[in-house]
Design a protein around this motif. Structure first.
Motif, mmCIF file in Angstrom:
data_model
loop_
_atom_site.group_PDB
_atom_site.id
_atom_site.type_symbol
_atom_site.label_atom_id
_atom_site.label_comp_id
_atom_site.label_asym_id
_atom_site.label_seq_id
_atom_site.Cartn_x
_atom_site.Cartn_y
_atom_site.Cartn_z
ATOM 1 N N GLY A 114 -5.038 -3.478 -3.690
ATOM 2 C CA GLY A 114 -4.460 -2.161 -3.208
ATOM 3 C C GLY A 114 -4.334 -1.176 -4.521
ATOM 4 N N ASP A 138 -9.484 -2.314 -2.939
ATOM 5 C CA ASP A 138 -8.782 -1.417 -1.990
ATOM 6 C C ASP A 138 -9.406 -1.314 -0.728
ATOM 7 O OD1 ASP A 138 -6.428 0.442 -2.494
ATOM 8 O OD2 ASP A 138 -7.775 1.644 -1.377
ATOM 9 N N GLU A 162 -10.209 -5.813 2.543
ATOM 10 C CA GLU A 162 -9.068 -5.765 3.445
ATOM 11 C C GLU A 162 -8.308 -7.139 3.039
ATOM 12 O OE1 GLU A 162 -6.252 -5.307 6.094
ATOM 13 O OE2 GLU A 162 -7.263 -7.460 6.020
ATOM 14 N N ALA A 163 -6.954 -6.957 2.579
ATOM 15 C CA ALA A 163 -6.060 -7.718 2.043
ATOM 16 C C ALA A 163 -6.257 -9.053 2.959
ATOM 17 C CB ALA A 163 -4.790 -7.509 1.899
ATOM 18 N N LEU A 189 0.341 -2.940 -6.863
ATOM 19 C CA LEU A 189 1.516 -2.069 -7.312
ATOM 20 C C LEU A 189 1.495 -1.015 -6.091
ATOM 21 C CD1 LEU A 189 2.401 -2.579 -10.020
ATOM 22 C CD2 LEU A 189 -0.314 -2.621 -10.321
HETATM 23 C C1 LIG Z 1 0.543 3.969 -1.701
HETATM 24 S S1 LIG Z 1 -1.210 3.410 -2.118
HETATM 25 C C2 LIG Z 1 -1.089 2.971 -3.438
HETATM 26 C C3 LIG Z 1 -2.518 2.759 -4.393
HETATM 27 C C4 LIG Z 1 -2.054 2.564 -5.770
HETATM 28 N N1 LIG Z 1 -2.034 1.083 -5.941
HETATM 29 C C5 LIG Z 1 -1.188 3.145 -6.722
HETATM 30 O O1 LIG Z 1 -0.313 3.065 -6.885
HETATM 31 O O2 LIG Z 1 -1.940 4.415 -6.904
HETATM 32 C C6 LIG Z 1 -1.464 2.077 -1.189
HETATM 33 C C7 LIG Z 1 -2.700 1.519 -1.095
HETATM 34 O O3 LIG Z 1 -2.530 0.071 -0.346
HETATM 35 C C8 LIG Z 1 -4.038 -0.035 0.085
HETATM 36 N N2 LIG Z 1 -3.856 -1.031 1.212
HETATM 37 C C9 LIG Z 1 -2.935 -1.047 2.434
HETATM 38 N N3 LIG Z 1 -3.275 -1.635 3.535
HETATM 39 C C10 LIG Z 1 -4.280 -2.698 2.749
HETATM 40 C C11 LIG Z 1 -4.848 -3.781 3.378
HETATM 41 N N4 LIG Z 1 -4.656 -4.276 4.312
HETATM 42 N N5 LIG Z 1 -5.851 -4.367 2.418
HETATM 43 C C12 LIG Z 1 -6.121 -3.779 1.102
HETATM 44 N N6 LIG Z 1 -5.509 -2.794 0.693
HETATM 45 C C13 LIG Z 1 -4.472 -2.315 1.448
HETATM 46 C C14 LIG Z 1 -4.615 1.340 0.540
HETATM 47 O O4 LIG Z 1 -5.872 1.288 0.431
HETATM 48 C C15 LIG Z 1 -3.810 2.098 -0.560
HETATM 49 O O5 LIG Z 1 -4.713 2.463 -1.646
#
Ligand SMILES: C[S@@+](CC[C@H](N)C(=O)[O-])C[C@H]1O[C@@H](n2cnc3c(N)ncnc32)[C@H](O)[C@@H]1O
Length: 257
Positions: A61, A83, A110-111, A127
């Motif tokens: 993410g 991500d 995708e997580a 984070l």
């Molecule tokens: C609020 S953003 C934070 C991004 C980065 N870590 C930062 O702090 O700038 C949340 C991130 O979680 C990722 N995310 C949400 N659900 C996800 C999933 N199921 N699989 C992978 N990534 C995910 C999104 O793509 C997004 O970039």
């Protein structure tokens, strides 16, 4: 054209509590922010993990991969910048601009459906993201497949000083439904400990986390930065009203048995 921020805003992006982050271009931080300052969250977590150059690290993410760049540069790590919403091609451009093409590898992930070999990573960090996918009871066991035995897992997420059964009266005018995905450090400790597959070493609230969150939101409002300025604008009165009574950042560090 790239906006140029005023000096007083640049000065407010650099804070004494996060000396490593302060070395990074304030404009770059504002341009790539997706929420609370991700570099500050990464710096507050990275001191609790043991790093050796060349370690394989998953930044799950990672958003716009600022934290992947930070971890690779500060500690000499090899980082998979994973991500869902941000295309890896965009992150690759940022990574190359940062001169880290040999150590940061952007991937679309995708997580719940990850392409990595089991036992591949020495560490997994996340984070301001793990609350989007990691609160379900089964998720940790899935994620741990990709971590080697003895590997480290560390997250920082928006969190609560204690679990809420109802919305505190001072938060009522500001409350957003997504806050129900926020949990206390004790909740996280229990959530991770009960399967007996990890040792949780740290589960706490980031010291002064709400103050840093508020400071960053104020800077972003002033600089008109971020993908959702309306959200950041709502955060300022929310965090002022709460003043650390409820909201902040939960930080959790564990090792796989
Ligand atoms: C609020 S953003 C934070 C991004 C980065 N870590 C930062 O702090 O700038 C949340 C991130 O979680 C990722 N995310 C949400 N659900 C996800 C999933 N199921 N699989 C992978 N990534 C995910 C999104 O793509 C997004 O970039």
């Amino acid at each position: 054209m790239r906006a140029v921020i005023e000096q007083h805003i640049a000065d407010r992006v650099r804070v004494d509590a996060f000396p490593r982050s302060a070395k990074y271009d304030p404009q770059w931080q504002l341009d790539n922010m997706m929420g609370p300052n991700a570099l500050w969250l990464a710096e507050s977590l990275s001191g609790l993990l043991r790093w050796e150059p060349g370690m394989r690290v998953l930044d799950l993410g990672c958003g716009r991969a600022m934290t992947s760049v930070f971890l690779a540069r500060e500690f000499g790590l090899r980082v998979w910048a994973a991500d869902l919403w941000v295309p890896p091609t965009e992150n690759w451009e940022r990574v190359r601009e940062a001169g880290l093409a040999d150590s940061v590898y952007p991937v679309h992930v995708e997580a719940h459906d990850m392409p990595f070999p089991h036992g591949f990573f020495d560490a997994i960090v996340s984070l301001d993201s793990y609350h989007y996918f990691g609160t379900d009871d089964l998720y940790l066991e899935y994620l741990l497949r990709f971590l080697r035995p003895g590997g480290q897992l560390g997250i920082v997420v928006p969190g609560l000083t204690e679990e809420l059964s109802e919305v505190p009266e001072w938060l009522e005018p500001h409350f957003e439904p997504e806050f129900w995905s926020f949990h206390s450090p004790e909740w996280w400790r229990r959530h991770w400990s009960r399967w007996g597959t990890v040792d949780v070493h740290v589960a706490d609230m980031l010291p002064d986390g709400w103050r840093h969150w508020l400071h960053w939101a104020e800077v972003c409002v002033e600089a008109q930065a971020g993908p959702r300025p309306d959200l950041t604008e709502r955060e300022v009165p929310l965090l002022r009203a709460d003043a650390g009574r409820t909201l902040g950042f939960a930080r959790v560090v564990a090792t796989k048995r």
